[in-house]
Design a protein around this motif. Structure first.
Motif, PDB file in Angstrom:
ATOM      1  N   SER A  80      -0.521 105.994  18.161  1.00 55.61           N
ATOM      2  CA  SER A  80      -1.377 105.114  17.355  1.00 55.61           C
ATOM      3  C   SER A  80      -2.675 105.808  16.998  1.00 55.61           C
ATOM      4  O   SER A  80      -3.185 105.672  15.883  1.00 55.61           O
TER       5      SER A  80
ATOM      6  N   ASP B  64       2.550 101.400  12.051  1.00 59.16           N
ATOM      7  CA  ASP B  64       2.523 101.539  13.508  1.00 59.16           C
ATOM      8  C   ASP B  64       3.519 100.588  14.172  1.00 59.16           C
ATOM      9  O   ASP B  64       3.278  99.394  14.257  1.00 59.16           O
ATOM     10  N   GLU B  65       4.622 101.133  14.627  1.00 53.76           N
ATOM     11  CA  GLU B  65       5.653 100.339  15.305  1.00 53.76           C
ATOM     12  C   GLU B  65       5.865  98.995  14.628  1.00 53.76           C
ATOM     13  O   GLU B  65       5.848  97.948  15.274  1.00 53.76           O
TER      14      GLU B  65
ATOM     15  N   GLN C 223       0.495  97.171  14.010  1.00 55.00           N
ATOM     16  CA  GLN C 223       1.670  96.919  14.848  1.00 55.00           C
ATOM     17  C   GLN C 223       2.004  95.431  14.948  1.00 55.00           C
ATOM     18  O   GLN C 223       3.149  95.045  14.859  1.00 55.00           O
TER      19      GLN C 223
END
Ligand SMILES: Nc1ncnc2c1ncn2[C@@H]1O[C@H](COP(=O)(O)OP(=O)(O)O)[C@@H](O)[C@H]1O
Ligand SMILES: [Mg+2]
Lengths: 276, 286
Positions: A49, A178-179, A97
């Motif tokens: 991240s 991000d994810e 995320q």
């Protein structure tokens, strides 16, 4: 599609200097190819991240972060520039995320970024933009008749697609994710994955994932990050079938036991915090 | 004592404490509504009738002067204070100022919050004397605004902090400036921000000590911002000390009006907050 380099990092180091000092990135140099989907993988806490945020200076919104090195978008330096940071972030978009609808209607969520940058001339044009981006993330059919309702009332999977549409609407060159599927159920995750694959025709996508399967399924290039350092950067085929580094091989084989170099004085509990 | 007796005992204690507090609250509100409501309903016009020339002595006329005084003092004070408080709270967020700075400011705000309102009253009075001015509605506004400011700032600060960080990340990620992001964060925290402003208003409209010797404690209709005025709490204080039974009964009617105003406002803010809670990211509900 040509595989020009879209984004490069050079000796990028990020240190959190809060209560305790954490060297989250230790001199990372990577080339991200244009119109490719690059996946950044690595164990939890390895700096994925941090790397993603430093690509568009997003970590600058928090105090106690020190950074050195540089990032280039094409020929332009991201750090050594007079260009206002919001303009840079317009070109390098970021999807967080946690699926997060802004406290606005579905329509206004997508229109928000467009309005920030004032990139439309009429209401009709804006309507058309909103529709086209919702189409692009396969959300239009589901929300067509409830555009004025709060974005937060959508399901988590829908919200994540809304976030994608919102980020795409400002027309970035590069999209950082991000994810983005980690909070989703498998079906929504699959639909977001499909969307990402479609999108790389037009955008350069850099995604963080903790799932090797996901990287294997949809990525073109893979960057393996480990304790703040790049271990291996390769195309997806080579990376998974014929990795150059021993570390990578171990990681792929599911060797989750973390080993430490003697030179590394981080204690294990610090370097690899439990997954939240 | 085993663990289960312990937990039962604590349960009893907690319930007893809660019951006591609720009972006292219900008692206060119902006595006020009962006694005040009766006086008010017998002659509702006292609220919209200006005081007679011998109002404080004989209760001729009504207390419109205090109703207007409250509106004209607490209204502007709340607006001024809310603008300052929301700006300060935004500035206290981590992306605007350092953690140490906001910790320090928060400590001062807590001290201010704990400062008895009479101290603000005395402070403003000192200023009035120093600059050779007269007590007036204007200085009442100043005193109330100073009193409300720490309350509203702390509430707003808490509300902004509770907004998910991902709202900030998402907004910055779209290329928003700090100011645009701050507006979005405030929007995400709107139910809490509204609650904070309403709390400040409720405290302000109920406070006597701040206006007691800053606004002039006038017994006439307010004539202008630099003229003397009074507010409902000060009026209630004066009325309750009266030798005249009718004037004393007006104290209940005035209290009734105050309580109704505060309850009404809290209700409105709940409705507003409920409307905005639908938009709250992450499905937080207030
Ligand atoms: N705001 C922060 N302050 C201090 N340390 C942080 C902060 N954010 C992340 N870290 C630390 O930096 C390291 C890398 O974190 P992160 O980039 O979030 O890893 P990943 O995304 O790979 O799980 C971790 O050790 C983490 O504890
Ligand atoms: Mg992470």
């Amino acid at each position: 599609m040509t595989t020009n380099t879209a984004l490069t990092t050079k000796d990028l180091s990020v240190t959190y200097v809060g209560d305790r000092e954490v060297e989250a990135l230790k001199g990372v140099s990577i080339d991200f190819s244009a119109n490719q989907l690059s996946a950044i993988i690595g164990p939890s806490g390895c700096g994925k991240s941090t790397l993603l945020k430093s690509l568009n200076r997003l970590h600058e919104i928090q105090p106690n972060v020190e950074i050195s090195g540089d990032v280039h978008l094409g020929d332009q330096s991201v750090y050594n520039t007079d260009e206002p940071v919001p303009k840079l972030r317009k070109r390098i978009g970021y999807v967080p995320q946690t699926p997060t609808a802004l406290p606005l209607s579905i329509y206004e969520n997508v229109a928000y970024g467009v309005k920030l940058h004032g990139e439309y001339d009429s209401k009709n044009e804006l309507d058309a933009l909103v529709e086209s981006y919702l189409q692009k993330v396969n959300l239009w059919d589901e929300v067509e008749d409830r555009l004025e309702t709060p974005g937060a009332e959508l399901s988590t999977g829908q919200i994540q697609r809304l976030c994608l549409a919102r980020s795409l609407a400002v027309e970035p060159d590069v999209l950082l994710c991000d994810e983005v599927t980690s909070a989703l159920d498998p079906i929504s995750a699959e639909s977001v994955e499909e969307t990402l694959v479609d999108l790389k025709e037009e955008y350069t996508i850099i995604m963080v994932t903790h799932s090797m399967e996901q990287a294997q399924r949809i990525a073109d290039d893979v960057v393996f990050l480990y304790l703040g350092e790049v271990i291996e950067e390769n195309d997806v085929q080579t990376f998974f079938q014929n990795p150059e580094k021993e570390r990578t091989k171990k990681f792929i084989d599911g060797d989750t036991i973390v080993e430490y170099d003697e030179s590394d004085d981080d204690s294990p509990s610090e370097a690899v915090p439990a997954e939240r | 004592m085993d663990r289960y007796t312990e937990q039962r005992l604590f349960g009893l204690l907690a319930r007893g404490a809660a019951a006591l507090v609720v009972a006292v609250m219900v008692l206060v509100i119902s006595v006020t509504i009962y006694r005040g409501g009766r006086v008010f309903l017998m002659d509702p016009t006292i609220v919209i009738t200006p005081p007679g020339s011998r109002y404080m002595l004989e209760g001729d006329g009504g207390f419109l002067h205090a109703v207007l005084g409250s509106i004209f003092i607490v209204g502007p004070a709340t607006i001024i204070s809310a603008v300052l408080a929301v700006s300060t709270a935004i500035y206290l967020q981590s992306d605007y100022s350092s953690e140490r700075f906001s910790d320090t400011v928060n400590m001062f705000l807590n001290v201010l919050w704990g400062t008895p309102p009479i101290v603000y009253g005395v402070f403003v009075l000192t200023v009035i004397i120093a600059i050779g001015a007269r007590t007036s509605m204007f200085f009442g506004i100043v005193a109330i605004a100073i009193f409300q400011y720490p309350i509203m700032t702390r509430y707003t600060d808490e509300a902004l902090r509770s907004a998910p960080d991902s709202v900030k990340e998402a907004t910055y990620g779209l290329g928003a400036t700090r100011f645009e992001t701050a507006l979005m964060t405030a929007r995400a925290a709107l139910p809490g921000v509204i609650a904070g402003i309403v709390m400040g208003f409720a405290r302000g409209i109920g406070d006597a000590a701040t206006v007691l010797f800053t606004a002039g404690r006038s017994t006439n209709m307010p004539a202008g911002p630099f003229d003397g005025a009074t507010t409902l709490p000060v009026l209630i204080f004066d009325q309750a000390m009266s030798f005249n039974a009718e004037v004393r009964s007006h104290a209940y009617a005035a209290s009734f009006i105050l309580i109704i105003a505060v309850l009404g406002l809290i209700l409105v803010s709940k409705l507003l907050a409920g409307r905005y809670a639908r938009y709250a990211p992450g499905g937080r509900h207030s």
